[in-house]
Write an enzyme that holds these catalytic residues in place. Structure first.
Site, PDB file in Angstrom:
ATOM      1  N   ASP A 116       0.855  -1.183   0.000  1.00  0.00           N
ATOM      2  CA  ASP A 116       0.000   0.000   0.000  1.00  0.00           C
ATOM      3  C   ASP A 116       0.889   1.229   0.000  1.00  0.00           C
ATOM      4  O   ASP A 116       2.075   1.140   0.364  1.00  0.00           O
ATOM      5  CB  ASP A 116      -0.926   0.015   1.224  1.00  0.00           C
ATOM      6  CG  ASP A 116      -2.198   0.821   0.988  1.00  0.00           C
ATOM      7  OD1 ASP A 116      -2.093   1.999   0.607  1.00  0.00           O
ATOM      8  OD2 ASP A 116      -3.292   0.273   1.176  1.00  0.00           O
ATOM      9  N   ALA A 136       0.312   3.619   2.014  1.00  0.00           N
ATOM     10  CA  ALA A 136       0.420   3.852   3.452  1.00  0.00           C
ATOM     11  C   ALA A 136       0.932   2.578   4.108  1.00  0.00           C
ATOM     12  O   ALA A 136       0.337   1.508   3.913  1.00  0.00           O
ATOM     13  CB  ALA A 136      -0.938   4.228   4.035  1.00  0.00           C
ATOM     14  N   GLY A 189      -6.698   1.230  -5.296  1.00  0.00           N
ATOM     15  CA  GLY A 189      -7.360   2.156  -6.208  1.00  0.00           C
ATOM     16  C   GLY A 189      -8.212   3.123  -5.413  1.00  0.00           C
ATOM     17  O   GLY A 189      -8.454   2.945  -4.216  1.00  0.00           O
ATOM     18  N   SER A 238     -16.780  -3.903  -8.587  1.00  0.00           N
ATOM     19  CA  SER A 238     -17.787  -3.206  -7.792  1.00  0.00           C
ATOM     20  C   SER A 238     -19.166  -3.343  -8.424  1.00  0.00           C
ATOM     21  O   SER A 238     -19.301  -3.468  -9.651  1.00  0.00           O
ATOM     22  CB  SER A 238     -17.424  -1.722  -7.693  1.00  0.00           C
ATOM     23  OG  SER A 238     -18.496  -0.965  -7.158  1.00  0.00           O
ATOM     24  N   HIS A 253     -20.972  -0.948  -8.821  1.00  0.00           N
ATOM     25  CA  HIS A 253     -21.170   0.261  -9.627  1.00  0.00           C
ATOM     26  C   HIS A 253     -20.867   0.032 -11.106  1.00  0.00           C
ATOM     27  O   HIS A 253     -21.182   0.878 -11.933  1.00  0.00           O
ATOM     28  CB  HIS A 253     -20.342   1.407  -9.060  1.00  0.00           C
ATOM     29  CG  HIS A 253     -20.854   1.893  -7.743  1.00  0.00           C
ATOM     30  ND1 HIS A 253     -22.035   2.580  -7.615  1.00  0.00           N
ATOM     31  CD2 HIS A 253     -20.362   1.749  -6.485  1.00  0.00           C
ATOM     32  CE1 HIS A 253     -22.248   2.870  -6.340  1.00  0.00           C
ATOM     33  NE2 HIS A 253     -21.245   2.364  -5.628  1.00  0.00           N
ATOM     34  N   TYR A 288     -16.011   5.995 -11.444  1.00  0.00           N
ATOM     35  CA  TYR A 288     -15.508   4.872 -10.649  1.00  0.00           C
ATOM     36  C   TYR A 288     -16.024   3.546 -11.211  1.00  0.00           C
ATOM     37  O   TYR A 288     -15.265   2.591 -11.405  1.00  0.00           O
ATOM     38  CB  TYR A 288     -15.944   5.049  -9.196  1.00  0.00           C
ATOM     39  CG  TYR A 288     -15.705   3.848  -8.314  1.00  0.00           C
ATOM     40  CD1 TYR A 288     -14.436   3.549  -7.831  1.00  0.00           C
ATOM     41  CD2 TYR A 288     -16.762   3.004  -7.960  1.00  0.00           C
ATOM     42  CE1 TYR A 288     -14.217   2.442  -7.028  1.00  0.00           C
ATOM     43  CE2 TYR A 288     -16.549   1.902  -7.149  1.00  0.00           C
ATOM     44  CZ  TYR A 288     -15.285   1.623  -6.686  1.00  0.00           C
ATOM     45  OH  TYR A 288     -15.072   0.524  -5.902  1.00  0.00           O
TER      46      TYR A 288
END
Length: 263
Positions: free
Chosen positions: A32, A34, A73, A111, A113, A136
């Site tokens: 990642d 982070a 992402g 997803s 979506h 997205y």
């Protein structure tokens, strides 16, 4: 499955999977931008910091991996440029690195979506053709197409998981239809890792929801057995909650890079 690379491992779903995909003899390689939390006692993890847009980072991350779970992402609507750069180009970078390193299986986090503008009637098959409701969702539709290409052209096993709403609880009426519990997420991704010779698949990432609108058949064919049902939260959703619209994507008001509202 000796070494599993998880991209976007510091995100919400990455955190769910980190604790649920532990198996004796399995190393989870966590990538990642982070840094992930340090390994707990007895936890077999390798922590890497870097972006999926960086080919050199992905080449190192995929080396000697047995499978990749690609979660990285932007997790919601963003500008056109960012969706292309991170969600589309980043996915291609992951797949290409996996191909070059000989990784035989990639699991791609897609997803609902992707089909957000499908009418919310009946049970929707997992491989329904795209009707994205956002940039997205468009990016996730491209992700699925790239997965199909890398399977058909290079022989990789690729499973695209159209994740509904993966949270500890449903949040609203829309979530009652699309909920994926964290525990069921672990069960589903474990099935995706261990199913023999899956080829190219698109499956729904949802729990066994009484009010569900997504076909469970395709994921069940991989060995997934959902154990949770959003009905446990029925009493917490207000009677006047209108988040479950006529479309599978729910009631959407997202913003383009120009600041123009779009449904």
């Amino acid at each position: 499955m000796g070494c599993v690379l998880i991209t976007g491992a510091s995100g919400r779903i990455g955190g769910y999977l980190r604790t649920r995909l532990r198996e004796p003899g399995r190393t989870l390689r966590l990538l990642d931008t982070a840094p992930a939390e340090a390994a707990a006692a007895g936890e077999d993890v390798e922590i890497m910091t870097g972006s999926v847009t960086d080919a050199a980072v992905l080449a190192e991350a995929c080396a000697e991996a047995d499978a990749v779970i690609h979660l990285a992402g932007h997790p919601r609507e963003h500008t056109w440029r960012e969706i292309l750069t991170v969600n589309v180009d980043g996915t291609r970078t992951v797949l290409e690195a996996a191909r070059r390193c000989g990784v035989p299986r990639v699991i791609l986090a897609s997803s609902g979506h992707v089909v957000g503008f499908r009418e919310n009637e009946g049970i929707l098959p997992a491989d329904s053709s795209p009707r994205p409701d956002t940039y997205y969702g468009f990016g996730k539709a491209v992700l699925e197409s790239l997965g199909s290409l890398y399977h058909s052209r290079f022989g990789m096993d690729v499973i695209c998981v159209r994740i509904g709403a993966c949270f500890p609880d449903v949040g609203n009426a829309h979530g009652m239809q699309l909920w994926l519990s964290p525990d069921d997420a672990g069960r589903l991704f474990e099935a995706c890792l261990t199913a023999p010779e899956p080829g190219y698949r698109i499956v729904w990432g949802v729990s066994a929801n009484t009010r569900g609108r997504c076909s469970p058949r395709e994921a069940a064919e991989l060995g997934y057995r959902a154990a949770d049902d959003s009905e446990r939260f029925a009493g917490t959703v207000p009677a006047d909650d209108d988040s479950a619209s006529a479309y599978l994507g729910g009631t959407l008001f997202v913003t383009t890079e120009l600041g123009v509202p779009m449904r």
